[in-house]
Write a protein that holds these residues in place. Structure first.
Motif, PDB file in Angstrom:
ATOM      1  N   GLY A 197       0.807  -1.210   0.000  1.00  0.00           N
ATOM      2  CA  GLY A 197       0.000   0.000   0.000  1.00  0.00           C
ATOM      3  C   GLY A 197       0.845   1.268   0.000  1.00  0.00           C
ATOM      4  O   GLY A 197       0.503   2.252  -0.675  1.00  0.00           O
ATOM      5  N   ALA A 198       1.954   1.260   0.742  1.00  0.00           N
ATOM      6  CA  ALA A 198       2.812   2.451   0.783  1.00  0.00           C
ATOM      7  C   ALA A 198       3.492   2.685  -0.558  1.00  0.00           C
ATOM      8  O   ALA A 198       3.586   3.828  -1.029  1.00  0.00           O
ATOM      9  N   SER A 485      -5.175  -2.987  -0.362  1.00  0.00           N
ATOM     10  CA  SER A 485      -5.939  -1.761  -0.126  1.00  0.00           C
ATOM     11  C   SER A 485      -7.205  -2.043   0.671  1.00  0.00           C
ATOM     12  O   SER A 485      -7.610  -1.240   1.517  1.00  0.00           O
ATOM     13  N   ARG A 486      -7.838  -3.195   0.431  1.00  0.00           N
ATOM     14  CA  ARG A 486      -9.065  -3.520   1.155  1.00  0.00           C
ATOM     15  C   ARG A 486      -8.773  -3.837   2.620  1.00  0.00           C
ATOM     16  O   ARG A 486      -9.492  -3.395   3.518  1.00  0.00           O
ATOM     17  N   ARG A 487      -7.717  -4.624   2.882  1.00  0.00           N
ATOM     18  CA  ARG A 487      -7.403  -4.953   4.264  1.00  0.00           C
ATOM     19  C   ARG A 487      -6.963  -3.713   5.028  1.00  0.00           C
ATOM     20  O   ARG A 487      -7.361  -3.507   6.180  1.00  0.00           O
ATOM     21  N   LEU A 488      -6.140  -2.876   4.425  1.00  0.00           N
ATOM     22  CA  LEU A 488      -5.658  -1.686   5.119  1.00  0.00           C
ATOM     23  C   LEU A 488      -6.778  -0.682   5.338  1.00  0.00           C
ATOM     24  O   LEU A 488      -6.769   0.058   6.314  1.00  0.00           O
ATOM     25  N   CYS A 489      -7.749  -0.648   4.445  1.00  0.00           N
ATOM     26  CA  CYS A 489      -8.871   0.268   4.624  1.00  0.00           C
ATOM     27  C   CYS A 489      -9.658  -0.086   5.871  1.00  0.00           C
ATOM     28  O   CYS A 489     -10.153   0.785   6.582  1.00  0.00           O
ATOM     29  N   ARG A 495      -5.843   5.920   7.810  1.00  0.00           N
ATOM     30  CA  ARG A 495      -4.545   6.389   8.281  1.00  0.00           C
ATOM     31  C   ARG A 495      -3.434   5.547   7.680  1.00  0.00           C
ATOM     32  O   ARG A 495      -3.582   4.351   7.488  1.00  0.00           O
ATOM     33  N   SER A 496      -2.310   6.171   7.427  1.00  0.00           N
ATOM     34  CA  SER A 496      -1.204   5.452   6.823  1.00  0.00           C
ATOM     35  C   SER A 496      -0.586   4.495   7.840  1.00  0.00           C
ATOM     36  O   SER A 496      -0.270   4.890   8.965  1.00  0.00           O
TER      37      SER A 496
END
Length: 499
Positions: A197-198, A485-489, A495-496
């Motif tokens: 993601g980063a 992106s889905r898991r981090l959302c 937040r980053s």
């Protein structure tokens, strides 16, 4: 009663009506009596000695650590030797783990568990507990090397696990968000998704794949104790950490004192490693990118493996030079053969094509090879596939075990291979890794077929029958993990995760 004088209750409950007054409720409500002045709404401490009480105790420790991140907490040891906490620590241990120098196993200790835990608690309380040396064993690694592992005795594992549970309540407040290794509620896939993601969302053009040479064997005991004392003011906790560090190792019949390093295998070693790198690396990297970086800088660390991303190459080269100097101050050294700076990111393919160079280099992290790729719409993405050497090592291991279990019944052998495939899928079934999963299953089928045919010189195993066995016992792969992106959302809520 509620006149000019003070009362224990502002309003005294009246007697409820026994008849229905036409309201939706079947009876009238009663105003509740207020609490007496000075009584809290709920108790600060649960009276029962159970897991709920332990969680309340850890919540108080966590709140005290969060209120002032510079304070040293002094009253912690009574949480460690609490019998209920020791019982929880005992049941969290691996029941099939190897025994230490005393030969005591998990099952043997549990035959008289309550008496053993009470005796251990009393020894911890009065200071009569003594740490025993760890048994040194070696596990093979790729390239013919071996990794040393320390196996503590069972009681050391229990006490270390209890200490870890208490200290986690403190250090989970202090640790940075980009640290993922051996932390509660975090897994390697969280680190992998944060990295992808980063790279996809930030301006990353250069990636530093860094590794510390022999990290667990190079930790300086003096610096480690100083780092622990930054937050832990309870001398009994620090004294027992010193006991484990100075207990030494036993190889065969020879005892050897260890002046530096923490033996891998103990419950407390991952936490001590995280504490060491928190002060040596994490805080320094966070300060460096605020002080010197003009472009974006991202970092994801899992124990001693960490990946950094930079927007500008000149900043990446400056960082590598200063990082090497920083680590040397604390008895650590970068592994020069495994540390490299590569061009990687959304513009790497186009820029290298204009310069007449090949595809961008790849890097490995937590068992996956990361590759610059694109989606069907042409948008940049980071593709991950199983590392080739990890795949070869696993197939070699399965091949050796199949030889030993050649004459097992087909149903029993198929059930075991099924568990191997399911375990492989649970970790490696990430998006874009489907071809490697299929290749692993096909190789397993071939190894199984070869093994079954060697059971007899007159085998009748055709490929048609072999495929029927594979359909019966070997599940086909499917992607089990969501897109990063889905898991981090869900986890970060916008937040980053790498800041």
């Amino acid at each position: 009663m509620n006149g000019g004088r003070e009362s224990d209750s502002p309003i005294v409950s009246g007697k409820p009506s026994n008849k229905d007054c036409g309201l939706p409720q079947s009876a009238e409500g009663v105003e509740r009596r207020g609490l007496a002045e000075g009584n809290s709404v709920e108790q600060n401490r649960v009276r029962a000695q159970n897991r709920v009480a332990l969680q309340h105790a850890f919540d108080r420790v966590r709140q005290a650590a969060r209120r002032d991140k510079g304070v040293r907490l002094t009253a912690l040891w009574h949480h460690v030797y609490d019998v209920e906490q020791l019982r929880v620590a005992y049941f969290k241990l691996n029941r099939k783990s190897a025994s230490g120098v005393d030969g005591r196993t998990w099952g043997a200790y549990g035959e008289n568990l309550e008496a053993n835990l009470r005796d251990l608690s009393e020894r911890l309380k009065r200071g009569g507990y003594r740490a025993k040396p760890v048994r040194r064993v070696y596990i093979p690694k790729s390239g013919g090397r071996a990794r040393p592992i320390g196996v503590p005795v069972l009681e050391d594992k229990i006490v270390q696990r209890s200490v870890v549970e208490v200290l986690n309540a403190i250090y989970e407040v202090d640790f940075k968000g980009f640290s993922y290794g051996f932390r509660p509620g975090r897994s390697p896939h969280h680190a992998l998704d944060a990295l992808v993601g980063a790279i996809e969302q930030r301006k990353v053009n250069w990636v530093l794949d860094a590794d510390i040479r022999g990290f667990f064997d190079a930790i300086d005991h003096g610096w480690l104790v100083r780092f622990v004392e930054h937050r832990i003011g309870d001398r009994r906790v620090v004294r027992h950490i010193k006991k484990w560090l100075n207990a030494g190792v036993l190889e065969g019949d020879e005892w050897r004192r260890v002046e530096e390093g923490t033996p891998q295998g103990g419950s407390v070693s991952p936490l001590l490693a995280n504490i060491y790198l928190h002060y040596v690396l994490d805080l320094w990297v966070d300060w460096w990118r605020r002080r010197y970086a003009r472009g974006d800088v991202i970092i994801v660390r899992y124990c001693d493996d960490f990946i950094l991303g930079f927007q500008y190459r000149i900043e990446a080269e400056r960082f590598v030079k200063q990082l090497r100097e920083r680590l040397l101050e604390f008895n650590l050294e970068l592994h020069l053969e495994k540390t490299r700076l590569i061009e990687f990111g959304r513009f790497a393919v186009e820029r290298r094509r204009r310069r007449g160079e090949g595809k961008p280099d790849t890097f490995n992290f937590l068992g996956f090879t990361h590759i610059c790729g694109a989606t069907r719409e042409g948008k940049f993405t980071v593709r991950r596939k199983t590392m080739a050497n990890r795949l070869r090592e696993k197939l070699r291991e399965v091949k050796q075990i199949l030889r030993k279990r050649m004459h097992w019944p087909i149903a029993k052998l198929g059930a075991w291979l099924r568990s191997v495939l399911i375990g492989h899928y649970r970790y490696y079934a990430v998006p874009y890794n489907g071809p490697m999963l299929d290749a692993f299953r096909q190789r397993i089928i071939r190894l199984w077929c070869r093994t079954l045919r060697r059971r007899s010189q007159r085998h009748r195993l055709t490929w048609r029958r072999m495929f029927r066995l594979a359909m019966r016992w070997l599940p086909s792969p499917r992607i089990l993990h969501p897109y990063p992106s889905r898991r981090l959302c869900v986890i970060t809520r916008g937040r980053s995760p790498v800041r």
